[in-house]
Design a protein around this motif. Structure first.
Motif, PDB file in Angstrom:
ATOM      1  N   TYR A  48       0.992  -1.190  -0.244  1.00  0.00           N
ATOM      2  CA  TYR A  48       0.101  -0.068  -0.082  1.00  0.00           C
ATOM      3  C   TYR A  48       0.930   1.277   0.154  1.00  0.00           C
ATOM      4  O   TYR A  48       1.884   1.720   0.818  1.00  0.00           O
ATOM      5  CB  TYR A  48      -0.712  -0.029   1.329  1.00  0.00           C
ATOM      6  N   HIS A  72       0.083   4.478   0.286  1.00  0.00           N
ATOM      7  CA  HIS A  72      -0.182   5.405   1.014  1.00  0.00           C
ATOM      8  C   HIS A  72       0.107   5.279   2.547  1.00  0.00           C
ATOM      9  O   HIS A  72       0.420   6.082   3.241  1.00  0.00           O
ATOM     10  CB  HIS A  72      -1.643   5.837   1.090  1.00  0.00           C
ATOM     11  N   THR A  73       0.014   3.881   3.062  1.00  0.00           N
ATOM     12  CA  THR A  73       0.595   3.620   4.370  1.00  0.00           C
ATOM     13  C   THR A  73       2.063   3.015   4.713  1.00  0.00           C
ATOM     14  O   THR A  73       2.257   2.719   5.405  1.00  0.00           O
ATOM     15  CB  THR A  73      -0.592   2.624   4.875  1.00  0.00           C
ATOM     16  N   ASP A  74       2.467   2.944   3.471  1.00  0.00           N
ATOM     17  CA  ASP A  74       3.852   2.391   3.368  1.00  0.00           C
ATOM     18  C   ASP A  74       3.751   0.808   4.125  1.00  0.00           C
ATOM     19  O   ASP A  74       4.692   0.612   4.861  1.00  0.00           O
ATOM     20  CB  ASP A  74       4.801   3.202   3.815  1.00  0.00           C
ATOM     21  N   GLN A  75       2.811   0.277   3.748  1.00  0.00           N
ATOM     22  CA  GLN A  75       2.673  -1.350   4.428  1.00  0.00           C
ATOM     23  C   GLN A  75       2.672  -2.309   3.402  1.00  0.00           C
ATOM     24  O   GLN A  75       2.101  -2.084   2.405  1.00  0.00           O
ATOM     25  CB  GLN A  75       1.464  -1.145   5.229  1.00  0.00           C
ATOM     26  N   ARG A  81      -0.798   9.759  -5.825  1.00  0.00           N
ATOM     27  CA  ARG A  81       0.533  10.339  -4.931  1.00  0.00           C
ATOM     28  C   ARG A  81       1.427  11.428  -6.109  1.00  0.00           C
ATOM     29  O   ARG A  81       2.114  11.940  -5.819  1.00  0.00           O
ATOM     30  CB  ARG A  81       1.498   9.417  -4.339  1.00  0.00           C
TER      31      ARG A  81
END
Length: 220
Positions: free
Chosen positions: A6, A8-11, A59
């Motif tokens: 992901y 946006h969450t950098d996960q 982004r």
């Protein structure tokens, strides 16, 4: 199982792979590859999606709208209405010229690097009388194919290449030519490993040891 990242969450999460998901990803990948190929030939960007719901959370929204504006786009062609204006209205003609100028220089630099990369994979011409950085007559030593480097945090293979005697007809000559070993490579240099036929790059690495009879390469 598969991995899903992901932005946006950098996960990164583990997920169960479904055939429908794979098909969708492959379709998007092919669409992206097609647009990149078109852009490389036409030197132009694809049209914007004109989807506020998709673009708002992207982004790349700022850079996308700026490039769209600089290359002749407007509020109507962006499909984003006031959002587009809020992001690019501060740009002046000087900004446009500046971006176009440096974008062109970056493109020229990228083309030059691609040419140099292709030259690395070219075969050595024996009768050229010039130095070459591509000793293409070195092949993987099948008797002592590789060893293991345990000096770092992770183990890496070390590949050994030995000098191969090329036949005159293989080099395109009717008579034997004097073989030259005068190429500009030394220990520590970065190299590209390629197939002998087709000049397909298969790996990058660095030279660990080099002599007239062999080259030892540590892949990245």
């Amino acid at each position: 199982m598969g991995l899903l990242y992901y932005l946006h969450t950098d996960q990164t999460l583990g997920i169960k792979v479904k055939r429908s998901d794979l098909i969708g990803l492959m379709m998007r990948r092919n669409e992206l590859a097609s647009e990149i190929l078109k852009a490389s030939f036409s030197q132009s960007f694809p049209a914007m999606l004109q989807s506020p719901s998709s673009c708002t959370g992207c982004r790349h929204l700022t850079s996308c709208t700026i490039y769209h504006k600089v290359h002749g786009g407007n509020t109507a062609t962006s499909g984003l209405g006031d959002l587009f204006d809020n992001l690019v209205n501060h740009l002046s003609v000087a900004h446009h010229n500046f971006l176009k100028h440096w974008d062109r220089l970056i493109d020229l630099e990228a083309r030059t690097s691609q040419v140099k990369k292709k030259e690395i994979l070219l075969p050595l011409h024996y009768n050229s009388g010039s130095k070459s950085s591509a000793p293409s007559f070195y092949v993987l030593d099948m008797k002592n194919e590789h060893s293991v480097d345990s000096s770092g945090k992770s183990k890496r293979y070390i590949y050994n290449f030995v000098r191969e005697k090329m036949q005159p007809e293989a080099a395109g000559h009717s008579e034997p030519q004097a073989e030259s070993l005068d190429f500009n490579l030394k220990s520590g240099d970065c190299v590209v490993l390629s197939t002998q036929s087709g000049r397909i790059a298969v790996a990058n690495g660095s030279i660990r040891d080099i002599s007239r009879s062999h080259i030892t390469v540590l892949p990245d």
